[in-house]
Design a protein around this motif. Structure first.
Motif, PDB file in Angstrom:
ATOM      1  N   LEU A  65       0.775  -1.243   0.074  1.00 26.42           N
ATOM      2  CA  LEU A  65      -0.043   0.086   0.189  1.00 26.42           C
ATOM      3  C   LEU A  65       0.737   1.538   0.352  1.00 26.42           C
ATOM      4  N   LYS A  66       1.862   0.941   1.153  1.00 25.66           N
ATOM      5  CA  LYS A  66       2.790   2.372   0.500  1.00 25.66           C
ATOM      6  C   LYS A  66       3.202   2.287  -0.321  1.00 25.66           C
ATOM      7  N   ASN A  67       3.392   1.344  -0.957  1.00 29.32           N
ATOM      8  CA  ASN A  67       4.540   2.144  -2.407  1.00 29.32           C
ATOM      9  C   ASN A  67       3.736   2.098  -3.810  1.00 29.32           C
ATOM     10  N   ALA A  68       2.268   1.951  -3.359  1.00 31.50           N
ATOM     11  CA  ALA A  68       0.796   1.810  -4.353  1.00 31.50           C
ATOM     12  C   ALA A  68       0.351   3.282  -5.346  1.00 31.50           C
ATOM     13  N   PRO A  69      -0.114   3.559  -6.601  1.00 25.40           N
ATOM     14  CA  PRO A  69      -0.004   4.777  -6.355  1.00 25.40           C
ATOM     15  C   PRO A  69      -1.250   5.494  -6.007  1.00 25.40           C
ATOM     16  N   ALA A  70      -1.308   7.213  -6.145  1.00 25.08           N
ATOM     17  CA  ALA A  70      -2.504   7.134  -5.168  1.00 25.08           C
ATOM     18  C   ALA A  70      -3.770   7.804  -6.590  1.00 25.08           C
ATOM     19  N   ASP A  71      -3.925   6.950  -6.232  1.00 26.08           N
ATOM     20  CA  ASP A  71      -4.737   7.116  -7.579  1.00 26.08           C
ATOM     21  C   ASP A  71      -6.108   6.856  -7.568  1.00 26.08           C
ATOM     22  N   GLY A  72      -6.465   6.344  -6.446  1.00 25.69           N
ATOM     23  CA  GLY A  72      -7.739   5.477  -5.605  1.00 25.69           C
ATOM     24  C   GLY A  72      -7.710   4.234  -5.852  1.00 25.69           C
ATOM     25  N   THR A  73      -6.844   3.902  -6.878  1.00 24.09           N
ATOM     26  CA  THR A  73      -7.223   2.292  -7.201  1.00 24.09           C
ATOM     27  C   THR A  73      -6.938   1.735  -6.367  1.00 24.09           C
ATOM     28  N   THR A  74      -5.833   1.818  -5.489  1.00 22.51           N
ATOM     29  CA  THR A  74      -5.733   0.683  -4.199  1.00 22.51           C
ATOM     30  C   THR A  74      -5.903   1.530  -3.294  1.00 22.51           C
ATOM     31  N   LEU A  75      -6.465   0.010  -2.381  1.00 27.87           N
ATOM     32  CA  LEU A  75      -7.194   0.592  -1.380  1.00 27.87           C
ATOM     33  C   LEU A  75      -6.309  -1.423   0.571  1.00 27.87           C
ATOM     34  N   MET A  76      -6.483  -0.872   1.170  1.00 28.08           N
ATOM     35  CA  MET A  76      -6.538  -2.263   2.082  1.00 28.08           C
ATOM     36  C   MET A  76      -7.124  -1.663   3.356  1.00 28.08           C
ATOM     37  N   ILE A  77      -7.145  -3.288   3.584  1.00 23.26           N
ATOM     38  CA  ILE A  77      -8.173  -3.085   4.977  1.00 23.26           C
ATOM     39  C   ILE A  77      -7.647  -3.990   5.872  1.00 23.26           C
ATOM     40  N   THR A  78      -7.147  -3.916   6.636  1.00 23.42           N
ATOM     41  CA  THR A  78      -6.525  -4.700   8.044  1.00 23.42           C
ATOM     42  C   THR A  78      -6.923  -3.990   9.214  1.00 23.42           C
ATOM     43  N   PRO A  79      -6.413  -4.780  10.201  1.00 23.54           N
ATOM     44  CA  PRO A  79      -6.482  -5.068  11.502  1.00 23.54           C
ATOM     45  C   PRO A  79      -6.097  -4.055  12.451  1.00 23.54           C
ATOM     46  N   VAL A  80      -6.301  -3.510  13.802  1.00 20.36           N
ATOM     47  CA  VAL A  80      -5.502  -3.054  14.239  1.00 20.36           C
ATOM     48  C   VAL A  80      -3.405  -3.138  14.802  1.00 20.36           C
ATOM     49  N   VAL A  81      -3.570  -4.426  14.063  1.00 23.57           N
ATOM     50  CA  VAL A  81      -1.906  -4.757  14.688  1.00 23.57           C
ATOM     51  C   VAL A  81      -1.301  -4.115  14.169  1.00 23.57           C
ATOM     52  N   VAL A  82      -1.525  -3.598  12.776  1.00 23.23           N
ATOM     53  CA  VAL A  82      -0.848  -3.105  11.988  1.00 23.23           C
ATOM     54  C   VAL A  82      -0.152  -2.144  11.668  1.00 23.23           C
ATOM     55  N   PRO A  83      -1.066  -0.956  11.829  1.00 20.19           N
ATOM     56  CA  PRO A  83      -1.319   0.505  12.401  1.00 20.19           C
ATOM     57  C   PRO A  83      -0.548   0.671  13.613  1.00 20.19           C
ATOM     58  N   VAL A  84      -0.775  -0.323  15.149  1.00 23.11           N
ATOM     59  CA  VAL A  84      -1.317   0.399  16.038  1.00 23.11           C
ATOM     60  C   VAL A  84      -0.113  -0.367  16.852  1.00 23.11           C
ATOM     61  N   LEU A  85      -0.295  -1.271  16.819  1.00 23.99           N
ATOM     62  CA  LEU A  85       0.729  -2.950  17.409  1.00 23.99           C
ATOM     63  C   LEU A  85       2.090  -3.128  17.024  1.00 23.99           C
ATOM     64  N   ALA A  86       2.070  -3.086  15.964  1.00 23.01           N
ATOM     65  CA  ALA A  86       3.213  -3.476  15.028  1.00 23.01           C
ATOM     66  C   ALA A  86       4.396  -2.184  15.295  1.00 23.01           C
ATOM     67  N   PRO A  87       4.168  -1.273  15.448  1.00 18.00           N
ATOM     68  CA  PRO A  87       5.205  -0.168  15.639  1.00 18.00           C
ATOM     69  C   PRO A  87       5.674   0.289  17.410  1.00 18.00           C
ATOM     70  N   LEU A  88       4.694  -0.463  17.583  1.00 13.86           N
ATOM     71  CA  LEU A  88       4.727  -0.895  19.195  1.00 13.86           C
ATOM     72  C   LEU A  88       5.978  -1.827  19.724  1.00 13.86           C
ATOM     73  N   VAL A  89       5.877  -3.147  18.767  1.00 17.70           N
ATOM     74  CA  VAL A  89       6.598  -4.243  19.156  1.00 17.70           C
ATOM     75  C   VAL A  89       7.711  -4.169  17.621  1.00 17.70           C
ATOM     76  N   PHE A  90       8.155  -3.645  16.755  1.00 21.93           N
ATOM     77  CA  PHE A  90       8.613  -4.019  15.893  1.00 21.93           C
ATOM     78  C   PHE A  90       9.569  -2.857  16.181  1.00 21.93           C
ATOM     79  N   SER A  91      11.131  -3.421  15.666  1.00 19.27           N
ATOM     80  CA  SER A  91      12.733  -2.309  16.295  1.00 19.27           C
ATOM     81  C   SER A  91      12.327  -1.648  15.063  1.00 19.27           C
ATOM     82  N   LYS A  92      12.218  -1.912  13.387  1.00 24.18           N
ATOM     83  CA  LYS A  92      12.098  -1.585  12.236  1.00 24.18           C
ATOM     84  C   LYS A  92      11.163  -2.564  11.205  1.00 24.18           C
TER      85      LYS A  92
END
Length: 322
Positions: free
Chosen positions: A78-105
């Motif tokens: 998603l990060k590298n997808a074109p911002a033209d409205g043709t790509t979306l992502m549905i994801t659980p809380v773990v990806v945007p909130v928990l992963a940054p807390l438990v992974f160093s990189k």
């Protein structure tokens, strides 16, 4: 991890070279990234809303299961997808909130690499004991832990999961020491609880629901501010005298960074319309999920609140996934 302000940078502050790209055209399909295998709850939710949204958006919405790294692979795409409205992502809380807390990189930064679109669903966690256990409330469980310190433990479906940290939240608020026992998924955790291998387990409510209804397990508390709709007779932790033990899981819908605000609003409107459909509400409830909704800004606020809620607990635990 330092607390983040999860706000999308205003398009007007960007150089012309990085201006948002054109809105999606109705003849171009939307790819909806799902970072988990087909058949699971998030895949079912994605396919359900895609079917509804394609009508309102007047363009195909195609599910792409990009499984790997607990949803982080889809996030990088998603990060590298074109911002033209043709790509979306549905994801659980773990990806945007928990992963940054438990992974160093991480290969992404949710504060800058995701554009929030909308809050899709919530789900509750439950504290469960064996069905014939004499423990029928949180207070009784805490009293048992204090009386049996050598056996004081709880199980979760995975180390570093929200049920793991929810158990640590319970231990902190109840002022008891509990050993965390990690199992490889919800099914092994239930086997351990039903087999008296661990005195209690914490997991998504729906995982325990069938055994709870059959009397093999007993869910003694749920984690929301209000009672879970699938368990109206089970009081929350807050109702049982633990007002600070509150937290839910959720799924969110995101677009790539720098997606035009008009496109975000267009998709958000279609999402909210889909979530308001009675058949969608009923279907999600059958999965133990409660429909969300609201604006993109609401999802940003949810992310910030949960980062502030779980950050201190994760840091105090010393847990790191890498």
């Amino acid at each position: 991890m330092k607390r983040r302000h999860l706000l999308v940078t205003a398009a007007a502050s960007l150089p012309l070279l990085h201006a948002p790209q054109a809105l999606a055209q109705s003849d171009k399909p939307i790819k909806l990234l799902v970072g988990f295998p087909p058949g699971g709850s998030i895949d079912t939710v994605a396919r359900t809303i895609a079917e509804k949204m394609r009508v309102d958006l007047n363009q195909p919405v195609v599910i792409e299961n990009k499984t790997g790294a607990g949803g982080r692979l889809a996030a990088e795409l998603l990060k590298n997808a074109p911002a033209d409205g043709t790509t979306l992502m549905i994801t659980p809380v773990v990806v945007p909130v928990l992963a940054p807390l438990v992974f160093s990189k991480l290969p992404y930064n949710p504060a800058t690499d995701f554009t929030p679109v909308g809050h899709v669903v919530n789900f509750n966690f439950g504290l469960a004991v064996k069905g014939d256990s004499p423990i029928k409330s949180v207070s009784e469980f805490v009293a048992w832990l204090k009386a049996n310190p050598q056996k004081a433990s709880f199980g979760s479906p995975a180390a570093g999961s929200l049920p793991h940290f929810f158990g640590l939240m319970l231990a902190r608020e109840a002022k008891v020491d509990m050993v965390h026992i990690s199992y490889n998924g919800g099914a092994p955790l239930q086997t351990a609880v039903l087999g008296d291998q661990v005195p209690a387990g914490i997991d998504v409510v729906f995982e325990f629901l069938q055994n709870h209804r059959a009397g093999k397990a007993r869910i003694i508390a749920t984690s929301g501010r209000a009672r879970a709709k699938v368990l109206p007779d089970v009081p929350t932790f807050a109702e049982q005298g633990f007002p600070n033990i509150v937290g839910q899981g959720w799924f969110g819908l995101y677009a790539p960074p720098k997606t035009a605000s008009a496109e975000v609003e267009r998709v958000n409107k279609a999402l909210n319309k889909a979530l308001a459909s009675p058949d969608v509400i009923e279907k999600f409830l059958s999965l133990g999920l409660e429909t969300g909704g609201g604006s993109a800004a609401d999802l940003s606020r949810i992310m910030e609140v949960d980062t502030n809620r779980w950050g201190p607990i994760v840091r105090a635990s010393g847990f790191k996934a890498d």
